[in-house]
Motif scaffolding. Sequence first.
Motif, PDB file in Angstrom:
ATOM      1  N   ARG A  38     -12.822  -3.787 -13.323  1.00  0.00           N
ATOM      2  CA  ARG A  38     -12.465  -3.246 -12.077  1.00  0.00           C
ATOM      3  C   ARG A  38     -11.948  -4.399 -10.946  1.00  0.00           C
ATOM      4  NH1 ARG A  38     -13.618   2.285 -10.141  1.00  0.00           N
ATOM      5  NH2 ARG A  38     -11.905   2.432  -8.649  1.00  0.00           N
ATOM      6  N   VAL A  39     -12.544  -5.307 -10.812  1.00  0.00           N
ATOM      7  CA  VAL A  39     -12.042  -6.387  -9.757  1.00  0.00           C
ATOM      8  C   VAL A  39     -10.647  -6.716 -10.305  1.00  0.00           C
ATOM      9  CG1 VAL A  39     -12.357  -8.925  -9.264  1.00  0.00           C
ATOM     10  CG2 VAL A  39     -14.320  -7.422  -9.536  1.00  0.00           C
ATOM     11  N   ALA A  40     -10.257  -7.138 -11.657  1.00  0.00           N
ATOM     12  CA  ALA A  40      -8.763  -7.205 -12.031  1.00  0.00           C
ATOM     13  C   ALA A  40      -8.077  -6.121 -11.691  1.00  0.00           C
ATOM     14  CB  ALA A  40      -8.824  -7.723 -13.465  1.00  0.00           C
ATOM     15  N   THR A  41      -8.527  -5.064 -12.044  1.00  0.00           N
ATOM     16  CA  THR A  41      -7.509  -3.842 -11.939  1.00  0.00           C
ATOM     17  C   THR A  41      -7.363  -3.623 -10.120  1.00  0.00           C
ATOM     18  OG1 THR A  41      -8.585  -2.857 -13.847  1.00  0.00           O
ATOM     19  CG2 THR A  41      -7.479  -1.345 -12.106  1.00  0.00           C
ATOM     20  N   GLU A  42      -8.299  -3.566  -9.387  1.00  0.00           N
ATOM     21  CA  GLU A  42      -8.167  -3.279  -7.982  1.00  0.00           C
ATOM     22  C   GLU A  42      -7.512  -4.512  -7.444  1.00  0.00           C
ATOM     23  OE1 GLU A  42      -8.438  -0.289  -6.834  1.00  0.00           O
ATOM     24  OE2 GLU A  42      -9.445   0.331  -8.914  1.00  0.00           O
ATOM     25  N   PHE A  43      -7.754  -5.788  -7.635  1.00  0.00           N
ATOM     26  CA  PHE A  43      -6.875  -6.822  -6.884  1.00  0.00           C
ATOM     27  C   PHE A  43      -5.306  -6.902  -7.478  1.00  0.00           C
ATOM     28  CE2 PHE A  43     -11.004  -7.782  -5.016  1.00  0.00           C
ATOM     29  CZ  PHE A  43     -10.689  -8.334  -3.962  1.00  0.00           C
TER      30      PHE A  43
ATOM     31  N   LEU B 128      -3.894 -13.656 -11.729  1.00  0.00           N
ATOM     32  CA  LEU B 128      -5.511 -13.430 -11.808  1.00  0.00           C
ATOM     33  C   LEU B 128      -6.071 -13.095 -13.089  1.00  0.00           C
ATOM     34  CD1 LEU B 128      -6.179 -10.085 -11.893  1.00  0.00           C
ATOM     35  CD2 LEU B 128      -5.429 -10.070  -9.605  1.00  0.00           C
ATOM     36  N   GLY B 129      -7.288 -13.528 -13.153  1.00  0.00           N
ATOM     37  CA  GLY B 129      -7.753 -13.269 -14.580  1.00  0.00           C
ATOM     38  C   GLY B 129      -9.066 -14.027 -14.776  1.00  0.00           C
TER      39      GLY B 129
END
Length: 97
Positions: free
Chosen positions: A21-26, A41-42
């Motif tokens: 979710r961090v990757a998706t939202e950011f 990011l990743g």
Amino acid sequence: MFRHVVLFTWSEEATEEQRARVATEFGKLPEAITEIRSYTLGPDAGVSPGNHQFAIVADFDSADDFIVYRDHPLHQAAIAEYIKPIVASRAAVQFEV
């Protein structure tokens, strides 16, 4: 150009869903914050032990544009909702490129 690099290590309680979710939202932030010039990011590739688990590298035209991003309500909300609940450690640096 002005570069921001941030590294995270997640808490042991962090689930795969929360990490994803961090990757998706950011990943949505460049669409909303026009001052971002480049945004990568990743998760860590896992080839070296002891690394942080997630990275964000963001480029801006100036330090002022970085500050717009840093303080942007959508960025701050994403930190509060998706990072803070699962972060164990954070490291960051900003520098001129």
